[in-house]
Structure formats: structure tokens, C-alpha cells
Design a protein around this motif. Structure first.
Motif, PDB file in Angstrom:
ATOM      1  N   ASN A   1       0.838  -1.212   0.000  1.00 41.35           N
ATOM      2  CA  ASN A   1       0.000   0.000   0.000  1.00 41.35           C
ATOM      3  C   ASN A   1       0.873   1.262   0.000  1.00 41.35           C
ATOM      4  O   ASN A   1       0.425   2.328  -0.400  1.00 41.35           O
ATOM      5  N   ILE A   2       2.129   1.125   0.427  1.00 44.79           N
ATOM      6  CA  ILE A   2       3.066   2.256   0.398  1.00 44.79           C
ATOM      7  C   ILE A   2       3.932   2.196  -0.863  1.00 44.79           C
ATOM      8  O   ILE A   2       4.155   3.202  -1.520  1.00 44.79           O
ATOM      9  N   TYR A   3       4.428   0.991  -1.194  1.00 40.86           N
ATOM     10  CA  TYR A   3       5.288   0.803  -2.363  1.00 40.86           C
ATOM     11  C   TYR A   3       4.768  -0.399  -3.148  1.00 40.86           C
ATOM     12  O   TYR A   3       5.156  -1.534  -2.882  1.00 40.86           O
TER      13      TYR A   3
ATOM     14  N   LYS B   1       2.970  21.223  -0.406  1.00 35.71           N
ATOM     15  CA  LYS B   1       3.179  22.305  -1.367  1.00 35.71           C
ATOM     16  C   LYS B   1       4.416  22.039  -2.224  1.00 35.71           C
ATOM     17  O   LYS B   1       4.384  22.196  -3.449  1.00 35.71           O
ATOM     18  N   TYR B   2       5.504  21.627  -1.594  1.00 35.65           N
ATOM     19  CA  TYR B   2       6.760  21.365  -2.305  1.00 35.65           C
ATOM     20  C   TYR B   2       6.593  20.240  -3.329  1.00 35.65           C
ATOM     21  O   TYR B   2       6.996  20.379  -4.489  1.00 35.65           O
ATOM     22  N   ILE B   3       5.985  19.135  -2.905  1.00 33.53           N
ATOM     23  CA  ILE B   3       5.809  17.989  -3.814  1.00 33.53           C
ATOM     24  C   ILE B   3       4.857  18.367  -4.950  1.00 33.53           C
ATOM     25  O   ILE B   3       5.093  18.010  -6.111  1.00 33.53           O
ATOM     26  N   THR B   4       3.815  19.117  -4.666  1.00 33.28           N
ATOM     27  CA  THR B   4       2.876  19.556  -5.694  1.00 33.28           C
ATOM     28  C   THR B   4       3.571  20.450  -6.716  1.00 33.28           C
ATOM     29  O   THR B   4       3.337  20.323  -7.926  1.00 33.28           O
ATOM     30  N   GLU B   5       4.459  21.337  -6.257  1.00 37.80           N
ATOM     31  CA  GLU B   5       5.224  22.191  -7.178  1.00 37.80           C
ATOM     32  C   GLU B   5       6.099  21.354  -8.097  1.00 37.80           C
ATOM     33  O   GLU B   5       6.282  21.690  -9.261  1.00 37.80           O
ATOM     34  N   LYS B   6       6.639  20.264  -7.585  1.00 38.50           N
ATOM     35  CA  LYS B   6       7.570  19.426  -8.351  1.00 38.50           C
ATOM     36  C   LYS B   6       6.871  18.383  -9.214  1.00 38.50           C
ATOM     37  O   LYS B   6       7.331  18.076 -10.312  1.00 38.50           O
ATOM     38  N   LEU B   7       5.767  17.796  -8.720  1.00 38.30           N
ATOM     39  CA  LEU B   7       5.135  16.677  -9.423  1.00 38.30           C
ATOM     40  C   LEU B   7       3.753  16.988  -9.991  1.00 38.30           C
ATOM     41  O   LEU B   7       3.175  16.172 -10.695  1.00 38.30           O
ATOM     42  N   GLY B   8       3.203  18.133  -9.642  1.00 34.59           N
ATOM     43  CA  GLY B   8       1.863  18.464 -10.101  1.00 34.59           C
ATOM     44  C   GLY B   8       0.818  18.134  -9.043  1.00 34.59           C
ATOM     45  O   GLY B   8       1.132  17.701  -7.939  1.00 34.59           O
TER      46      GLY B   8
ATOM     47  N   ASN C   1       7.641  10.348 -14.178  1.00 31.46           N
ATOM     48  CA  ASN C   1       8.992  10.178 -13.647  1.00 31.46           C
ATOM     49  C   ASN C   1       9.056   9.676 -12.213  1.00 31.46           C
ATOM     50  O   ASN C   1      10.042   9.068 -11.817  1.00 31.46           O
ATOM     51  N   LEU C   2       8.031   9.957 -11.425  1.00 38.49           N
ATOM     52  CA  LEU C   2       8.150   9.699  -9.992  1.00 38.49           C
ATOM     53  C   LEU C   2       6.779   9.542  -9.340  1.00 38.49           C
ATOM     54  O   LEU C   2       5.794  10.112  -9.806  1.00 38.49           O
ATOM     55  N   ASN C   3       6.763   8.788  -8.257  1.00 36.23           N
ATOM     56  CA  ASN C   3       5.573   8.641  -7.425  1.00 36.23           C
ATOM     57  C   ASN C   3       5.926   9.116  -6.021  1.00 36.23           C
ATOM     58  O   ASN C   3       7.043   8.886  -5.539  1.00 36.23           O
ATOM     59  N   ALA C   4       4.970   9.734  -5.364  1.00 37.60           N
ATOM     60  CA  ALA C   4       5.177  10.164  -3.982  1.00 37.60           C
ATOM     61  C   ALA C   4       3.900   9.902  -3.196  1.00 37.60           C
ATOM     62  O   ALA C   4       2.792  10.056  -3.715  1.00 37.60           O
TER      63      ALA C   4
ATOM     64  N   ALA D   1       6.977   8.728   1.122  1.00 40.27           N
ATOM     65  CA  ALA D   1       7.583   7.675   0.316  1.00 40.27           C
ATOM     66  C   ALA D   1       7.800   8.202  -1.090  1.00 40.27           C
ATOM     67  O   ALA D   1       6.911   8.838  -1.668  1.00 40.27           O
ATOM     68  N   ILE D   2       8.973   7.924  -1.643  1.00 38.64           N
ATOM     69  CA  ILE D   2       9.299   8.345  -3.006  1.00 38.64           C
ATOM     70  C   ILE D   2       9.836   7.135  -3.750  1.00 38.64           C
ATOM     71  O   ILE D   2      10.737   6.441  -3.274  1.00 38.64           O
ATOM     72  N   TYR D   3       9.282   6.891  -4.931  1.00 41.74           N
ATOM     73  CA  TYR D   3       9.737   5.761  -5.748  1.00 41.74           C
ATOM     74  C   TYR D   3       9.397   5.984  -7.207  1.00 41.74           C
ATOM     75  O   TYR D   3       8.593   6.823  -7.570  1.00 41.74           O
ATOM     76  N   ARG D   4      10.072   5.198  -8.042  1.00 37.70           N
ATOM     77  CA  ARG D   4       9.830   5.228  -9.472  1.00 37.70           C
ATOM     78  C   ARG D   4       9.635   3.780  -9.897  1.00 37.70           C
ATOM     79  O   ARG D   4      10.477   2.947  -9.638  1.00 37.70           O
ATOM     80  N   ASP D   5       8.533   3.449 -10.520  1.00 44.43           N
ATOM     81  CA  ASP D   5       8.252   2.093 -11.055  1.00 44.43           C
ATOM     82  C   ASP D   5       6.907   2.117 -11.719  1.00 44.43           C
ATOM     83  O   ASP D   5       5.984   2.680 -11.207  1.00 44.43           O
TER      84      ASP D   5
END
Length: 189
Positions: free
Chosen positions: A64-66, A130-137, A165-168, A185-189
Motif C-alpha cells: 500500500n506504500i510501495y 506544497k513542495y511535492i505539488t510544485e515538483k510533481l503536479g 517520472n516519480l511517485n510520492a 515515500a518516493i519511488y519510481r516504477d
């Protein structure tokens, strides 16, 4: 009289230094959204004078996290605790034998050496969002639980982002007894 003024002056300086000993570090200085090689990450953590708090054995992450955790074969995860500020920040890294970092988990906890009001956790959570939204939408999922109305002692707020590119996945635990914890949590897959 001069000695009293000097004493008060020294007292004020000491107090201001102790007040500023811990501070809220801006998230852009705490969070790295890249998934570099673990060798690079390890060097950066050493440069930051982070403390290696690795458990020394393998432990996993729930799907559920990754969601793609089971698709990889990881080395023993490495954990670092960053220098103290208003929060205790721990970062866990999951990487493969070929040095590819696949998953990071940031965790902000209360610094027991000082009182951290719940409002600071709320501010930190908002700052991270706010930071993650600025970076990932814009996030594709936002769920907030009402602690006052809940029959449970602890509730969880969830926010998820996904782009090519990325999931958060940002989540916060809040408890009726004052418990507060934030994880990212930050991952790419």
C-alpha cells in the motif's frame, strides 16, 4: 549596575541561542526527489553528518506504500538520522545489488528534547505537500480523517502523486493523545 546589565545581556544571548538551537528546516533542504545511486546518497548523508542508524537486517515495505516492492531484490535497507532540528528526521533507502536506489522513506518525528506543538506538524505537512505539488503536479488522491469525529485513537491523512517520472505518497498519523508523525515515500516504477 554594569555587572547586572552584563549579566542580563549574557542571559538574553544564551536564551536566544538555545531558542534557535532547533529550527524547522525547509523541506527543499530535507527532501531530494532524485533516486541517485546509493553510493552517491551515502556520500551525501556522510557530508550532512547524518547518523547511520541501519538496523542491520532486512525489513520490508507494504504494497500500500510501495506497490512494486515485491518485484525487486533489495540489499539490507540503510537508514540515516539527520542532524536535529525541530523534528527528528529519519530517511530509509532501499537499493538493489547494482546500487540502484528504488525507494526512499522520509519520517519526521517529534524531537523529544523540545516541545513540538501539533501546529508545527501541520505546518510541516502543508509545506511538504506544497513542495511535492510544485515538483510533481496536483495530487491524484487526498484523504483527510477527522480526529475529533473518529472512534479510533489514531487517524491518517493521505496524499498521493504520480507522474511519468516519480511517485510520492505523503501521509500523516495524528493521535488523540498528541501523537504526530509524517512520512513521505518516493519511488519510481
Amino acid at each position: 549596575m554594569k555587572s547586572k546589565i552584563l549579566y542580563v545581556f549574557i542571559l538574553l544571548i544564551s536564551y536566544s541561542c538555545s531558542v534557535n538551537k532547533y529550527s524547522n528546516v525547509p523541506v527543499h533542504d530535507e527532501i531530494d526527489l532524485s533516486l541517485k545511486s546509493f553510493t552517491e546518497i551515502k556520500k551525501e548523508e556522510i557530508d550532512k553528518k547524518s547518523k547511520d542508524i541501519t538496523l542491520g537486517y532486512f525489513w520490508g515495505i507494504g504494497e500500500n506504500i510501495y506497490p512494486t516492492f515485491e518485484k525487486h531484490t533489495f540489499e539490507i535497507p540503510k537508514s540515516y538520522q539527520r542532524n536535529e532540528n525541530s523534528f527528528i528526521l529519519k530517511v530509509d533507502y532501499f537499493f538493489t545489488k547494482d546500487d540502484q536506489t528504488k525507494f526512499k522513506l522520509y519520517e519526521w518525528n517529534e524531537n523529544e528534547k523540545m516541545e513540538v506543538p501539533g501546529s508545527m506538524f501541520t505546518e510541516k505537512f502543508s509545506e511538504i505537500k506544497k513542495y511535492i505539488t510544485e515538483k510533481l503536479g496536483k495530487p491524484y488522491l487526498e484523504v483527510y480523517e477527522d480526529l475529533e469525529k473518529s472512534k479510533e485513537e489514531t487517524v491518517r491523512d493521505d496524499i498521493k502523486w504520480q507522474n511519468q517520472n516519480l511517485n510520492a505518497y505523503l501521509f500523516r498519523f495524528r493521535g488523540k493523545g498528541g501523537f504526530d508523525q509524517i512520512r513521505l515515500a518516493i519511488y519510481r516504477d
